[in-house]
Design a protein around this motif. Sequence first.
Motif, mmCIF file in Angstrom:
data_model
loop_
_atom_site.group_PDB
_atom_site.id
_atom_site.type_symbol
_atom_site.label_atom_id
_atom_site.label_comp_id
_atom_site.label_asym_id
_atom_site.label_seq_id
_atom_site.Cartn_x
_atom_site.Cartn_y
_atom_site.Cartn_z
ATOM 1 N N LYS A 87 -5.275 -4.667 9.198
ATOM 2 C CA LYS A 87 -4.527 -5.911 9.147
ATOM 3 C C LYS A 87 -3.320 -5.715 8.234
ATOM 4 N N PRO A 88 -2.280 -6.529 8.415
ATOM 5 C CA PRO A 88 -1.119 -6.411 7.513
ATOM 6 C C PRO A 88 -1.509 -6.539 6.040
ATOM 7 N N GLU A 89 -2.517 -7.331 5.746
ATOM 8 C CA GLU A 89 -2.931 -7.500 4.340
ATOM 9 C C GLU A 89 -3.639 -6.280 3.780
ATOM 10 N N ASP A 90 -3.900 -5.286 4.601
ATOM 11 C CA ASP A 90 -4.445 -4.025 4.110
ATOM 12 C C ASP A 90 -3.349 -3.104 3.565
ATOM 13 N N THR A 91 -2.095 -3.511 3.734
ATOM 14 C CA THR A 91 -0.987 -2.710 3.234
ATOM 15 C C THR A 91 -1.080 -2.556 1.722
ATOM 16 N N ALA A 92 -1.075 -1.312 1.261
ATOM 17 C CA ALA A 92 -1.251 -1.023 -0.167
ATOM 18 C C ALA A 92 -1.150 0.481 -0.389
ATOM 19 N N VAL A 93 -1.108 0.847 -1.648
ATOM 20 C CA VAL A 93 -1.321 2.248 -2.014
ATOM 21 C C VAL A 93 -2.816 2.414 -2.243
ATOM 22 N N TYR A 94 -3.391 3.415 -1.600
ATOM 23 C CA TYR A 94 -4.821 3.665 -1.693
ATOM 24 C C TYR A 94 -5.077 4.856 -2.612
#
Length: 127
Positions: free
Chosen positions: A87-94
């Motif tokens: 989902k777009p809300e999963d966008t992040a640095v992992y």
Amino acid sequence: QVQLVESGGGLVQAGGSLRLSCAASGVSDRTYPMAWFRQAPGKEREIQAAISRSGSNTRSADSVKGRFTISRDNAKNMVYLQMNYLKPEDTAVYYCAAARTTSGDTPYWTQSDYAYWGRGTQVTVSS
């Protein structure tokens, strides 16, 4: 000294999948509890999934349950995060992390349990 290197991030459309990998070095003959965290812009870093030393026990954040799966291959000193239905809300640095302790078989859940960190890999999910 334990070193962690993440890979596998990238740009993906919503509904797509990515598999993140974390390569551990400097671990000698020790096996560490591991976890994946993420940090979105303007937000704090949060744990997403954790795995015990043997891989028998795992734990996932409510927001990713049923979509993300953590696994490990101790023979290769690798940890993975399979991410489906992104989902777009999963966008992040992992970030990949290794725990302070090498005892027990628990998927540690708090940030202070982790002492070793990778530099992170960017995951961007477009809508």
